[in-house]
Design a protein around this motif. Sequence first.
Motif, PDB file in Angstrom:
ATOM      1  N   UNK A 160      35.282  37.032  12.693  1.00  0.00           N
ATOM      2  CA  UNK A 160      35.376  36.614  11.301  1.00  0.00           C
ATOM      3  C   UNK A 160      34.193  35.711  11.002  1.00  0.00           C
ATOM      4  N   UNK A 161      33.364  36.126  10.063  1.00  0.00           N
ATOM      5  CA  UNK A 161      32.213  35.314   9.657  1.00  0.00           C
ATOM      6  C   UNK A 161      32.635  34.374   8.538  1.00  0.00           C
ATOM      7  N   UNK A 162      32.290  33.117   8.669  1.00  0.00           N
ATOM      8  CA  UNK A 162      32.573  32.109   7.649  1.00  0.00           C
ATOM      9  C   UNK A 162      31.254  31.738   6.983  1.00  0.00           C
ATOM     10  N   UNK A 163      31.028  32.281   5.798  1.00  0.00           N
ATOM     11  CA  UNK A 163      29.759  32.077   5.109  1.00  0.00           C
ATOM     12  C   UNK A 163      29.725  30.717   4.428  1.00  0.00           C
ATOM     13  N   UNK A 164      28.580  30.041   4.527  1.00  0.00           N
ATOM     14  CA  UNK A 164      28.465  28.704   3.947  1.00  0.00           C
ATOM     15  C   UNK A 164      27.244  28.561   3.045  1.00  0.00           C
ATOM     16  N   UNK A 165      26.161  29.281   3.357  1.00  0.00           N
ATOM     17  CA  UNK A 165      24.914  29.129   2.596  1.00  0.00           C
ATOM     18  C   UNK A 165      24.199  30.469   2.488  1.00  0.00           C
ATOM     19  N   UNK A 166      23.294  30.541   1.529  1.00  0.00           N
ATOM     20  CA  UNK A 166      22.466  31.733   1.334  1.00  0.00           C
ATOM     21  C   UNK A 166      21.188  31.585   2.151  1.00  0.00           C
ATOM     22  N   UNK A 167      20.783  32.654   2.819  1.00  0.00           N
ATOM     23  CA  UNK A 167      19.537  32.626   3.595  1.00  0.00           C
ATOM     24  C   UNK A 167      18.381  33.110   2.726  1.00  0.00           C
ATOM     25  N   UNK A 168      17.175  32.912   3.228  1.00  0.00           N
ATOM     26  CA  UNK A 168      15.980  33.341   2.506  1.00  0.00           C
ATOM     27  C   UNK A 168      15.289  34.453   3.273  1.00  0.00           C
ATOM     28  N   UNK A 169      14.286  35.051   2.648  1.00  0.00           N
ATOM     29  CA  UNK A 169      13.548  36.133   3.297  1.00  0.00           C
ATOM     30  C   UNK A 169      12.773  35.631   4.510  1.00  0.00           C
ATOM     31  N   UNK A 170      12.527  34.329   4.569  1.00  0.00           N
ATOM     32  CA  UNK A 170      11.796  33.773   5.711  1.00  0.00           C
ATOM     33  C   UNK A 170      12.701  33.489   6.903  1.00  0.00           C
ATOM     34  N   UNK A 171      14.019  33.602   6.674  1.00  0.00           N
ATOM     35  CA  UNK A 171      14.967  33.348   7.762  1.00  0.00           C
ATOM     36  C   UNK A 171      15.212  34.616   8.572  1.00  0.00           C
ATOM     37  N   UNK A 172      15.587  34.417   9.816  1.00  0.00           N
ATOM     38  CA  UNK A 172      15.947  35.540  10.690  1.00  0.00           C
ATOM     39  C   UNK A 172      17.070  35.075  11.609  1.00  0.00           C
ATOM     40  N   UNK A 173      18.281  34.989  11.022  1.00  0.00           N
ATOM     41  CA  UNK A 173      19.415  34.453  11.766  1.00  0.00           C
ATOM     42  C   UNK A 173      20.078  35.530  12.622  1.00  0.00           C
ATOM     43  N   UNK A 174      20.433  35.124  13.822  1.00  0.00           N
ATOM     44  CA  UNK A 174      21.095  36.028  14.765  1.00  0.00           C
ATOM     45  C   UNK A 174      22.411  35.412  15.220  1.00  0.00           C
ATOM     46  N   UNK A 175      23.474  36.210  15.167  1.00  0.00           N
ATOM     47  CA  UNK A 175      24.770  35.808  15.703  1.00  0.00           C
ATOM     48  C   UNK A 175      24.881  36.349  17.121  1.00  0.00           C
ATOM     49  N   UNK A 176      25.095  35.454  18.071  1.00  0.00           N
ATOM     50  CA  UNK A 176      25.216  35.844  19.471  1.00  0.00           C
ATOM     51  C   UNK A 176      26.659  35.655  19.924  1.00  0.00           C
ATOM     52  N   UNK A 177      27.254  36.706  20.477  1.00  0.00           N
ATOM     53  CA  UNK A 177      28.622  36.655  20.992  1.00  0.00           C
ATOM     54  C   UNK A 177      28.577  36.920  22.489  1.00  0.00           C
ATOM     55  N   UNK A 178      29.152  36.010  23.263  1.00  0.00           N
ATOM     56  CA  UNK A 178      29.093  36.148  24.721  1.00  0.00           C
ATOM     57  C   UNK A 178      30.404  35.686  25.339  1.00  0.00           C
ATOM     58  N   UNK A 179      30.623  36.093  26.583  1.00  0.00           N
ATOM     59  CA  UNK A 179      31.808  35.666  27.322  1.00  0.00           C
ATOM     60  C   UNK A 179      31.697  34.180  27.652  1.00  0.00           C
ATOM     61  N   UNK A 180      32.786  33.464  27.478  1.00  0.00           N
ATOM     62  CA  UNK A 180      32.795  32.021  27.710  1.00  0.00           C
ATOM     63  C   UNK A 180      33.223  31.733  29.151  1.00  0.00           C
ATOM     64  N   UNK A 181      32.263  31.785  30.066  1.00  0.00           N
ATOM     65  CA  UNK A 181      32.589  31.542  31.477  1.00  0.00           C
ATOM     66  C   UNK A 181      33.038  30.100  31.703  1.00  0.00           C
TER      67      UNK A 181
END
Length: 692
Positions: free
Chosen positions: A465-486
């Motif tokens: 579930x993504x919780x959106x808070x702000x608008x990004x710009x064309x200069x942004x390059x956001x990545x969501x990383x999902x990994x196992x929590x060892x």
Amino acid sequence: MATSTGTISTSAGPLDVSTLVSQLMSAESQSQLTPLTTQASSYNTLISAYGNLKSALSSYQSAIKALTAASFSSQKSSVSNAGTGTSLTTDPFTADINTDASTKILAQKIQSDGVSSGTTFNAGDSIAIKVGTNSPTFVTLQANATLSGVRDAINASKAGVTASIVTDGNGDHLVLESNTGGTANTIKVTSNNTLSRFAYDPSSSTPSAMAQIQAPRDASQAASGSYNVSVSQLAQTQKLSSAGFAPGTTFDKGLLAIKTGTGSTTIIKPTTNTLQGVRDAINASDAGVSATIVSDGTNDHLVITAKNSGAANTIKITGTDNYAAFSFDPSGTLSSPNVTPGQPYSLTNGTLSLKVGDTTTAITLNDANNDGSISLSEVMASINAAGANVTASISNDGSNDHLVLTPTGSAATSAVSLTGTGDYTGLTMSGMGQLLKAQDAKLSIDGVTVTSASNQVENVISGVTLNLAKVTTSADNFTLNISNDTSGVTTAANSFVSAYNTLAKAITSMTQQTPSTTLGESTTSSPLASESSVQNIMTQLRSTLFSSVDGGNGISTLSDIGISFQKDGTLALDATKLSTAATNNFAGIANLFNATDPDTTNTTSSKNGIVTKLQSLLDGILSDSGIIASKTNGLQASLKINQDRQTAVQTRLSNLKDSYTNQFNQLNITLASMASTQSYLTQQLANLPKAS
């Protein structure tokens, strides 16, 4: 039964009756009562000790229940920005992992075709329901029954499904839902005669009147990986504000009709004609909006906000008479009543006044073609020439024209009203301003455009579930990383070990024996030292901890992940071995602890995880019919028998004391009498004449 009251007299004779009776009663009590009181003390000590054992086991049970499947399979998310944008100081979105419904286990649900009201199913007809690999359960109607009777018979049979009835335009439908979720627990139904319409076997080529309305699904997790996410727009709830009203303004005529999104229209007639009354009536309705009053220091404004965000949840308000001031069209424009095409307006009979927000502008009506009258087009042009931050236009609904006003520029969110007098009375209109428009969130995930009515975006990335808070710009390059929590697995494993060690140490204290260091003195033992029930419990716990679990792809026992027993009976964790196992086989660890056998009746199955087995074991041990309750109940029953015996002995001793007292009192009297006689005879003998 002795008749004496037990009163002791020592002045009646030479005997010390009190001491004699006391010594005799002490001897009697020592031989009859002391063994019982000693035994009662032993029972109470054991009852208290088993209470402490139950408390320790209950604490362990709570710790084990806290170790859910998520404890050993948790995932984590992080957000990174590889772009050149620097305007955002915090992440534009966060992610909740495995909290939405997309990863949850689902049970199969099937539904019959429509059954007409009054349909009867015959006595003796039967239905067999099979769930997964379980044996089928046969249900035979004992008497003629309606569909409700069929439902009740199925539910009473405990066939592994829940039966219910739903009704629509096609009739009544029998719905069967498996009580256990997952793809292994599908439903198969065979039936005969009047019940044959409820047969269901998807592998059969025979058409069935039963259809699957919810497919079974196994629990899953979000897929580990990276996702490029950009946010171009946040979702908003529509918010409207009225023009300012002087405090005390009343609304004596009319009513409101409010429609939100695709919902039905709600008619509102305030019982109190103040602005506060309007607010309260709106909030008391089910119109899908909330209302508040905001004061600018001079005037009051009614603010109406939709309860749900998204472009579909626009507000439409129609007010009549005094309530026309609260009208609003989802387009954000204000439209006049019907105007007959070509209708002329007088140059001299009437005026127009435009109010935008708190600013009022008198409209100078210009006869542009000098024909001696004002057309609707000239009204439009006159308003546009007034520079009042309102754009006027004309629309036609196919029969009539309408003057349309749209606030613009700095007044785009302001309430607008147009007041006409004389010839222009028919153009009078008013409405609320739009502070925020209804809009969907818009984002892109790995290049795929996504819209959402809410800023909580579900079912786009499975398990996320993504919780959106702000608008990004064309200069942004956001990545969501999902990994196992060892690290989460390490925390859970340490909690698992710590919980058992706390229990083991507590039970060791309750069962320990301490040899005496002094020759001839006996060993000191804790209350439960010799209790076989305690040893039985610990044997069951250790056996469960030593058991193996299927399906772990190389991880089947606790030792495979670095958990083992030490010489003192506690557990130890090899952090390095656990870390390696978590890195190489994350899913195997979750399976080891929390796997669940679809056959829920076999709680010791090798398909069940260690925590799952422990929970079942502890539920049994601590149940009302478990070993702790049985042992405690037995001790309490023995204590009751002991107390009854003590009461009987105390009664006998009391009666015996009375008897002894009576006897010694009588003896004392006899001895006193004899002593008196002896004294008399002695005196008489002394008085006899002496022989000469």
